[in-house]
Design a protein around this motif. Structure first.
Motif, PDB file in Angstrom:
ATOM      1  N   ASP A   2      85.051  49.067  27.331  1.00  0.00           N
ATOM      2  CA  ASP A   2      85.755  49.412  28.559  1.00  0.00           C
ATOM      3  C   ASP A   2      85.961  48.124  29.346  1.00  0.00           C
ATOM      4  OD1 ASP A   2      86.637  50.428  30.951  1.00  0.00           O
ATOM      5  OD2 ASP A   2      84.905  51.700  31.294  1.00  0.00           O
ATOM      6  N   LYS A   3      87.176  47.895  29.808  1.00  0.00           N
ATOM      7  CA  LYS A   3      87.467  46.646  30.520  1.00  0.00           C
ATOM      8  C   LYS A   3      86.808  46.568  31.892  1.00  0.00           C
ATOM      9  CE  LYS A   3      91.552  45.056  28.250  1.00  0.00           C
ATOM     10  NZ  LYS A   3      92.785  44.338  28.416  1.00  0.00           N
ATOM     11  N   SER A   4      86.205  47.653  32.346  1.00  0.00           N
ATOM     12  CA  SER A   4      85.509  47.607  33.628  1.00  0.00           C
ATOM     13  C   SER A   4      83.999  47.386  33.455  1.00  0.00           C
ATOM     14  CB  SER A   4      85.764  48.886  34.421  1.00  0.00           C
ATOM     15  OG  SER A   4      85.278  49.997  33.712  1.00  0.00           O
ATOM     16  N   PHE A  41      84.692  42.818  32.336  1.00  0.00           N
ATOM     17  CA  PHE A  41      85.318  42.265  31.136  1.00  0.00           C
ATOM     18  C   PHE A  41      86.684  41.684  31.465  1.00  0.00           C
ATOM     19  CE2 PHE A  41      87.942  42.527  27.384  1.00  0.00           C
ATOM     20  CZ  PHE A  41      87.115  42.148  26.349  1.00  0.00           C
ATOM     21  N   SER A  42      87.495  42.437  32.199  1.00  0.00           N
ATOM     22  CA  SER A  42      88.850  41.979  32.522  1.00  0.00           C
ATOM     23  C   SER A  42      88.826  40.744  33.426  1.00  0.00           C
ATOM     24  CB  SER A  42      89.659  43.094  33.179  1.00  0.00           C
ATOM     25  OG  SER A  42      88.999  43.582  34.324  1.00  0.00           O
ATOM     26  N   GLN A  45      88.041  37.781  31.284  1.00  0.00           N
ATOM     27  CA  GLN A  45      89.227  37.427  30.495  1.00  0.00           C
ATOM     28  C   GLN A  45      90.190  36.595  31.335  1.00  0.00           C
ATOM     29  OE1 GLN A  45      91.353  40.835  28.950  1.00  0.00           O
ATOM     30  NE2 GLN A  45      91.643  39.774  27.017  1.00  0.00           N
ATOM     31  N   ASP A  53      91.415  40.271  23.764  1.00  0.00           N
ATOM     32  CA  ASP A  53      90.334  41.238  23.948  1.00  0.00           C
ATOM     33  C   ASP A  53      89.310  41.105  22.820  1.00  0.00           C
ATOM     34  OD1 ASP A  53      91.734  42.206  26.117  1.00  0.00           O
ATOM     35  OD2 ASP A  53      92.157  44.167  25.244  1.00  0.00           O
TER      36      ASP A  53
END
Length: 91
Positions: A2-4, A41-42, A45, A53
């Motif tokens: 999950d990108k959060s 995560f985002s 990045q 990703d």
């Protein structure tokens, strides 16, 4: 993934940043420096620039497997197991 999801350094990770033992590659050390317990995560990045990703996930898994980072918050709908009675970090 999950990108959060938010990642934090473990005690071992904090010591690595402080002492710079050179046990990590340049890319992994750079990522470890950006892990702050607040950045998802985002966010990581974005800070790292042009990283896919997949590549970021691989690097985070390497740092996790080596004991330098841990996942602290995940907003994914996955059911979490009940908490253990105590958790001892590596410090």
């Amino acid at each position: 993934m999950d990108k959060s999801t938010i990642y934090s350094k473990t005690g071992k990770g904090l010591l690595e940043v402080k002492n710079r033992s050179k046990s990590l590659s340049k890319d992994l050390f750079k990522l470890l420096n950006f892990v702050d317990g607040k950045s998802a995560f985002s966010d990581l990045q974005e800070k790292l620039g042009r990283i896919s990703d997949k590549d970021l996930l691989v690097q985070l898994r390497q740092l996790s497997d080596l004991g330098f980072v841990k996942e602290v918050i995940s907003t994914s709908p996955v059911e979490l197991p009940p908490p253990t009675t105590s958790y001892v970090d590596d410090l």
